[in-house]
Write an enzyme that holds these catalytic residues in place. Sequence first.
Site, PDB file in Angstrom:
ATOM      1  CD  GLN A 102      -2.306  -1.375   2.654  1.00  0.00           C
ATOM      2  OE1 GLN A 102      -3.429  -0.787   3.241  1.00  0.00           O
ATOM      3  NE2 GLN A 102      -1.620  -2.260   3.549  1.00  0.00           N
ATOM      4  CG  HIS A 120      -2.820   2.645  -1.863  1.00  0.00           C
ATOM      5  ND1 HIS A 120      -2.966   2.482  -0.285  1.00  0.00           N
ATOM      6  CD2 HIS A 120      -4.174   1.791  -2.143  1.00  0.00           C
ATOM      7  CE1 HIS A 120      -3.919   2.057   0.098  1.00  0.00           C
ATOM      8  NE2 HIS A 120      -4.979   1.625  -0.934  1.00  0.00           N
ATOM      9  CB  CYS A 131      -3.812  16.233 -21.141  1.00  0.00           C
ATOM     10  SG  CYS A 131      -2.047  16.630 -20.411  1.00  0.00           S
ATOM     11  CB  CYS A 152       0.405  19.293 -17.016  1.00  0.00           C
ATOM     12  SG  CYS A 152       0.534  18.250 -18.379  1.00  0.00           S
ATOM     13  CB  CYS A 155      -2.844  20.706 -20.755  1.00  0.00           C
ATOM     14  SG  CYS A 155      -3.001  19.867 -19.182  1.00  0.00           S
ATOM     15  N   GLY A 192       3.069  -4.626   8.904  1.00  0.00           N
ATOM     16  CA  GLY A 192       3.242  -3.207   9.325  1.00  0.00           C
ATOM     17  C   GLY A 192       2.127  -2.396   8.427  1.00  0.00           C
ATOM     18  CG  ASN A 218       1.321  -4.074  13.279  1.00  0.00           C
ATOM     19  OD1 ASN A 218       1.344  -3.379  14.262  1.00  0.00           O
ATOM     20  ND2 ASN A 218       0.529  -3.807  12.243  1.00  0.00           N
ATOM     21  CD  GLU A 220      -0.498  -0.431  17.926  1.00  0.00           C
ATOM     22  OE1 GLU A 220      -0.147   0.263  18.733  1.00  0.00           O
ATOM     23  OE2 GLU A 220      -1.441   0.118  17.038  1.00  0.00           O
ATOM     24  CB  ALA A 237       8.423  -4.812   9.955  1.00  0.00           C
TER      25      ALA A 237
END
Length: 259
Positions: A102, A120, A131, A152, A155, A192, A218, A220, A237
């Site tokens: 992620q 992601h 564009c 950009c 454009c 994680g 993890n 926790e 980790a």
Amino acid sequence: MKTEELKEIAEKLVAGEKNAALTGAGVSTESGIPDFRSHGGLWEKYDPMEYATIDAFRRDPEKVWVMIKDMNALLEDAEPNPAHTGLARLEELGVLAGIVTQNIDNLHQEGGSKNVIEFHGNGRRLVCLKCNAAQDAEKARANWDKEFPPRCPECGYILKPDVVFFGEPIPPQASARAMELAQGVSVLLVVGTSATVAPASYIPMVARKTGAAIVEINIENTVLSEGFADYTLLGKAGETLPILIEAVEAVLDKKGGLT
Ligand code: OAD
């Protein structure tokens, strides 16, 4: 961490036909990038409703770019840590088919992992919502004192990092590849992540449905720890993965398959 438990997990990883990992912001905290929901996390500083939805970006991109610039300063100097290189080592040892991440920080790739599915997106690319032109974030950053937020080159519209904002779909190819990877895995390492953001949070369910053992790493307990994960290894980790790798190497060594 119990030695017996580690040995069991290592044996499952080595015996597994296909294993995978789902990672989140917690793999990069040891590289100096704060996560989102822990104390001191990004969402404590920036309200995601105001800064991380696609509607917020379309409404007021200049405001959202303040957060992006802040994040960029952390991402710029970050180096992979033993969690990233550890997952790369597991792939090299032939016991990890791929990672669904992620994270948008590119640190898995920099740590040596080959099969990384970016659920992601990736913050190193900028895209134009008007564009569709793409630009390298590094190039835009070098020009920030002259042009901020970056525009950009085609454009003139304000560019957006090529990452998934709330309200945007997961890139279809990443979504399809992630679901395919998750199906039929023997072991899913969930490292994680709070595992609270859909649809990434469905990945452990998909894996579990097709028979996977869920191994959570993890600092926790999470929503998965109670009654869902088969193993919860509590610890950083970047410290836990090297220990797990030693256990995997010991199993492979016994089998004469260490490379
Ligand atoms: P979270 O901030 O929700 O969760 C990070 C998890 O990492 C927490 O469970 C921490 O306990 C754990 N953690 C922190 N440091 C750790 C360490 N050194 N070792 C092991 N665990 C550690 O981040 P994510 O689960 O990645 O999406 O969040 C998922 C998504 O929510 C993000 O991709 C982002 C965010 O909103 C979008 O912006 C679309």
